[in-house]
Design a protein around this motif. Sequence first.
Motif, PDB file in Angstrom:
ATOM      1  N   LYS A  84      51.062 -46.729  34.932  1.00 46.57           N
ATOM      2  CA  LYS A  84      51.745 -47.165  36.147  1.00 46.57           C
ATOM      3  C   LYS A  84      50.955 -48.296  36.785  1.00 46.57           C
ATOM      4  N   PRO A  85      51.600 -49.131  37.596  1.00 44.42           N
ATOM      5  CA  PRO A  85      50.849 -50.201  38.275  1.00 44.42           C
ATOM      6  C   PRO A  85      49.670 -49.666  39.081  1.00 44.42           C
ATOM      7  N   GLU A  86      49.795 -48.487  39.639  1.00 46.00           N
ATOM      8  CA  GLU A  86      48.687 -47.928  40.429  1.00 46.00           C
ATOM      9  C   GLU A  86      47.502 -47.479  39.575  1.00 46.00           C
ATOM     10  N   ASP A  87      47.643 -47.524  38.255  1.00 54.32           N
ATOM     11  CA  ASP A  87      46.501 -47.252  37.377  1.00 54.32           C
ATOM     12  C   ASP A  87      45.624 -48.491  37.189  1.00 54.32           C
ATOM     13  N   THR A  88      46.060 -49.622  37.707  1.00 56.89           N
ATOM     14  CA  THR A  88      45.279 -50.849  37.603  1.00 56.89           C
ATOM     15  C   THR A  88      43.937 -50.683  38.295  1.00 56.89           C
ATOM     16  N   ALA A  89      42.862 -50.955  37.547  1.00 52.89           N
ATOM     17  CA  ALA A  89      41.512 -50.767  38.068  1.00 52.89           C
ATOM     18  C   ALA A  89      40.507 -51.204  37.008  1.00 52.89           C
ATOM     19  N   VAL A  90      39.273 -51.263  37.417  1.00 55.11           N
ATOM     20  CA  VAL A  90      38.168 -51.350  36.459  1.00 55.11           C
ATOM     21  C   VAL A  90      37.788 -49.923  36.083  1.00 55.11           C
ATOM     22  N   TYR A  91      37.799 -49.646  34.808  1.00 57.10           N
ATOM     23  CA  TYR A  91      37.466 -48.313  34.309  1.00 57.10           C
ATOM     24  C   TYR A  91      36.031 -48.322  33.794  1.00 57.10           C
ATOM     25  N   LEU A  92      35.260 -47.364  34.274  1.00 56.50           N
ATOM     26  CA  LEU A  92      33.835 -47.306  33.949  1.00 56.50           C
ATOM     27  C   LEU A  92      33.515 -46.016  33.203  1.00 56.50           C
ATOM     28  N   CYS A  93      32.790 -46.176  32.125  1.00 57.14           N
ATOM     29  CA  CYS A  93      32.289 -45.025  31.381  1.00 57.14           C
ATOM     30  C   CYS A  93      31.101 -44.434  32.129  1.00 57.14           C
ATOM     31  N   ASN A  94      31.055 -43.114  32.173  1.00 58.00           N
ATOM     32  CA  ASN A  94      29.973 -42.402  32.859  1.00 58.00           C
ATOM     33  C   ASN A  94      29.399 -41.348  31.926  1.00 58.00           C
ATOM     34  N   ALA A  95      28.082 -41.235  31.936  1.00 63.66           N
ATOM     35  CA  ALA A  95      27.422 -40.233  31.101  1.00 63.66           C
ATOM     36  C   ALA A  95      26.281 -39.609  31.887  1.00 63.66           C
ATOM     37  N   ARG A  96      26.203 -38.307  31.811  1.00 57.80           N
ATOM     38  CA  ARG A  96      25.217 -37.585  32.610  1.00 57.80           C
ATOM     39  C   ARG A  96      24.473 -36.540  31.783  1.00 57.80           C
ATOM     40  N   VAL A  97      23.159 -36.454  32.061  1.00 52.57           N
ATOM     41  CA  VAL A  97      22.360 -35.316  31.627  1.00 52.57           C
ATOM     42  C   VAL A  97      21.366 -35.098  32.743  1.00 52.57           C
ATOM     43  N   PHE A  98      21.447 -33.951  33.387  1.00 50.74           N
ATOM     44  CA  PHE A  98      20.701 -33.704  34.607  1.00 50.74           C
ATOM     45  C   PHE A  98      19.221 -34.026  34.444  1.00 50.74           C
ATOM     46  N   PRO A  99      18.636 -34.769  35.396  1.00 56.00           N
ATOM     47  CA  PRO A  99      19.183 -35.311  36.638  1.00 56.00           C
ATOM     48  C   PRO A  99      19.602 -36.775  36.531  1.00 56.00           C
ATOM     49  N   LEU A 100      19.857 -37.236  35.320  1.00 57.42           N
ATOM     50  CA  LEU A 100      20.117 -38.657  35.088  1.00 57.42           C
ATOM     51  C   LEU A 100      21.602 -38.937  34.971  1.00 57.42           C
ATOM     52  N   GLU A 101      21.986 -40.139  35.379  1.00 55.50           N
ATOM     53  CA  GLU A 101      23.372 -40.578  35.306  1.00 55.50           C
ATOM     54  C   GLU A 101      23.403 -42.052  34.932  1.00 55.50           C
ATOM     55  N   TYR A 102      24.324 -42.394  34.047  1.00 52.27           N
ATOM     56  CA  TYR A 102      24.411 -43.763  33.555  1.00 52.27           C
ATOM     57  C   TYR A 102      25.862 -44.257  33.643  1.00 52.27           C
ATOM     58  N   TRP A 103      25.984 -45.594  33.790  1.00 49.78           N
ATOM     59  CA  TRP A 103      27.296 -46.216  33.891  1.00 49.78           C
ATOM     60  C   TRP A 103      27.420 -47.373  32.901  1.00 49.78           C
ATOM     61  N   GLY A 104      28.628 -47.545  32.388  1.00 48.75           N
ATOM     62  CA  GLY A 104      28.921 -48.728  31.610  1.00 48.75           C
ATOM     63  C   GLY A 104      29.214 -49.898  32.529  1.00 48.75           C
ATOM     64  N   GLN A 105      29.477 -51.037  31.931  1.00 47.61           N
ATOM     65  CA  GLN A 105      29.704 -52.249  32.722  1.00 47.61           C
ATOM     66  C   GLN A 105      31.134 -52.325  33.259  1.00 47.61           C
ATOM     67  N   GLY A 106      32.029 -51.543  32.702  1.00 47.16           N
ATOM     68  CA  GLY A 106      33.417 -51.514  33.165  1.00 47.16           C
ATOM     69  C   GLY A 106      34.331 -52.364  32.306  1.00 47.16           C
ATOM     70  N   THR A 107      35.570 -51.917  32.211  1.00 46.99           N
ATOM     71  CA  THR A 107      36.591 -52.677  31.489  1.00 46.99           C
ATOM     72  C   THR A 107      37.857 -52.698  32.341  1.00 46.99           C
ATOM     73  N   GLN A 108      38.458 -53.860  32.454  1.00 45.92           N
ATOM     74  CA  GLN A 108      39.619 -54.031  33.326  1.00 45.92           C
ATOM     75  C   GLN A 108      40.880 -53.518  32.642  1.00 45.92           C
ATOM     76  N   VAL A 109      41.631 -52.717  33.367  1.00 45.50           N
ATOM     77  CA  VAL A 109      42.961 -52.288  32.945  1.00 45.50           C
ATOM     78  C   VAL A 109      43.952 -52.788  33.994  1.00 45.50           C
ATOM     79  N   THR A 110      44.921 -53.571  33.548  1.00 43.63           N
ATOM     80  CA  THR A 110      45.943 -54.100  34.446  1.00 43.63           C
ATOM     81  C   THR A 110      47.312 -53.678  33.943  1.00 43.63           C
ATOM     82  N   VAL A 111      48.053 -53.013  34.810  1.00 48.98           N
ATOM     83  CA  VAL A 111      49.398 -52.555  34.466  1.00 48.98           C
ATOM     84  C   VAL A 111      50.382 -53.371  35.304  1.00 48.98           C
ATOM     85  N   SER A 112      51.097 -54.252  34.632  1.00 49.23           N
ATOM     86  CA  SER A 112      51.987 -55.164  35.353  1.00 49.23           C
ATOM     87  C   SER A 112      53.061 -55.683  34.417  1.00 49.23           C
ATOM     88  N   SER A 113      54.233 -55.936  34.983  1.00 50.55           N
ATOM     89  CA  SER A 113      55.307 -56.532  34.200  1.00 50.55           C
ATOM     90  C   SER A 113      55.304 -58.047  34.362  1.00 50.55           C
TER      91      SER A 113
END
Length: 113
Positions: A84-113
């Motif tokens: 749906k158009p409201e799913d448009t966002a930068v999507y970020l991968c997340n990975a955790r192992v206590f107490p550490l947390e990591y993030w990816g750089q993000g990938t753009q998802v655009t839902v549009s006609s």
Amino acid sequence: QVQLVESGGGLVQPGGSLRLSCAASGRVFSIMGWYRQVPGKQRELVAVMSSGGSTTYADSVKGRFTISRDNAKNTVSLQMNSLKPEDTAVYLCNARVFPLEYWGQGTQVTVSS
């Protein structure tokens, strides 16, 4: 050194599908998953999965998105259907192992006609 490398974003029409993938290296994680962020809004959980297979989804994506994980390859994927158009966002991968947390750089998802 931990790295999360995402792939699979892009432009898709409403009702279409995309698949995001995240390859992790450097560590084994107890939780892996996806968040998304829109400018001016708080980052929100999309879906996460434990190493044992337990999943959590945002209400807004239940029934449309499916998270999967390959523990042997240290990868996590997100199959997104009925976008749906409201799913448009930068999507970020997340990975955790206590107490550490990591993030990816993000990938753009655009839902549009």
